[in-house]
Design a protein around this motif. Structure first.
Motif, PDB file in Angstrom:
ATOM      1  N   ALA A 111       0.855  -1.187   0.000  1.00  0.00           N
ATOM      2  CA  ALA A 111       0.000   0.000   0.000  1.00  0.00           C
ATOM      3  C   ALA A 111       0.892   1.239   0.000  1.00  0.00           C
ATOM      4  N   THR A 112       0.313   2.388  -0.357  1.00  0.00           N
ATOM      5  CA  THR A 112       1.073   3.632  -0.404  1.00  0.00           C
ATOM      6  C   THR A 112       1.594   3.965   0.989  1.00  0.00           C
ATOM      7  N   GLY A 113       2.886   4.177   1.091  1.00  0.00           N
ATOM      8  CA  GLY A 113       3.511   4.519   2.366  1.00  0.00           C
ATOM      9  C   GLY A 113       3.875   3.304   3.209  1.00  0.00           C
ATOM     10  N   GLU A 114       3.493   2.111   2.800  1.00  0.00           N
ATOM     11  CA  GLU A 114       3.799   0.903   3.572  1.00  0.00           C
ATOM     12  C   GLU A 114       5.228   0.469   3.317  1.00  0.00           C
ATOM     13  N   LEU A 115       5.946   0.068   4.364  1.00  0.00           N
ATOM     14  CA  LEU A 115       7.333  -0.363   4.245  1.00  0.00           C
ATOM     15  C   LEU A 115       7.365  -1.845   3.932  1.00  0.00           C
ATOM     16  N   PRO A 116       8.333  -2.268   3.165  1.00  0.00           N
ATOM     17  CA  PRO A 116       8.445  -3.711   2.881  1.00  0.00           C
ATOM     18  C   PRO A 116       8.875  -4.453   4.140  1.00  0.00           C
ATOM     19  N   PRO A 117       8.607  -5.756   4.213  1.00  0.00           N
ATOM     20  CA  PRO A 117       9.015  -6.519   5.402  1.00  0.00           C
ATOM     21  C   PRO A 117      10.533  -6.501   5.537  1.00  0.00           C
ATOM     22  N   PHE A 118      10.987  -6.501   6.794  1.00  0.00           N
ATOM     23  CA  PHE A 118      12.419  -6.433   7.066  1.00  0.00           C
ATOM     24  C   PHE A 118      12.750  -7.455   8.149  1.00  0.00           C
ATOM     25  N   ASP A 119      13.830  -8.201   7.951  1.00  0.00           N
ATOM     26  CA  ASP A 119      14.263  -9.195   8.923  1.00  0.00           C
ATOM     27  C   ASP A 119      15.539  -8.698   9.582  1.00  0.00           C
ATOM     28  N   ASN A 120      15.510  -8.473  10.896  1.00  0.00           N
ATOM     29  CA  ASN A 120      16.672  -7.964  11.608  1.00  0.00           C
ATOM     30  C   ASN A 120      17.809  -8.980  11.653  1.00  0.00           C
ATOM     31  N   GLU A 121      17.484 -10.257  11.577  1.00  0.00           N
ATOM     32  CA  GLU A 121      18.508 -11.281  11.687  1.00  0.00           C
ATOM     33  C   GLU A 121      19.130 -11.647  10.352  1.00  0.00           C
TER      34      GLU A 121
END
Length: 123
Positions: A111-121
């Motif tokens: 969606a507009t303004g939504e960040l893509p998923p991110f994995d800290n590990e």
């Protein structure tokens, strides 16, 4: 075997006889015979060990089904990219990236303004 015909093996044997010489040739032929026997014993020992460890299931295994030469890399990749495996196509696909494009079409857009998923590990 490695593209060696009887004529080529005979030629190699004649060259070896000239290079090694008639006095050392029997010794090297004996060593070659021992090497071949040892390799055959190692292969049979490995086969017997696998048979012992697997038990009676060893004879039930369909070894032809496990041959890696029968697999089609395109089918493996297609099966990995799609959730359910598809039947093999009757004709080759005109677009080699069609399986990838189909997989991408199934994904949801952000969606507009939504960040893509991110994995800290992740590295």
């Amino acid at each position: 075997m490695f593209g060696l015909t009887f004529e080529k093996l005979l030629l190699i044997g004649v060259i070896a006889a000239f290079l090694i010489g008639p006095d050392k040739l029997p010794h090297y032929a004996q060593q070659l015979g021992k090497l071949v026997r040892n390799m055959r014993d190692y292969a049979n020992g490995a086969k017997d060990r696998v048979r012992d460890e697997m038990g009676p299931e060893f004879d039930d295994v369909d070894w032809q089904k496990l041959d890696p030469r029968q697999y089609d890399p395109r089918r493996i990749i297609r099966d990995a990219l799609t959730d359910e495996p598809e039947a093999a196509p009757a004709a080759p696909s005109p677009n080699p990236n069609s399986a990838y494009l189909q997989h991408r079409a199934k994904q949801q857009a952000l969606a507009t303004g939504e960040l893509p998923p991110f994995d800290n590990e992740a590295t």
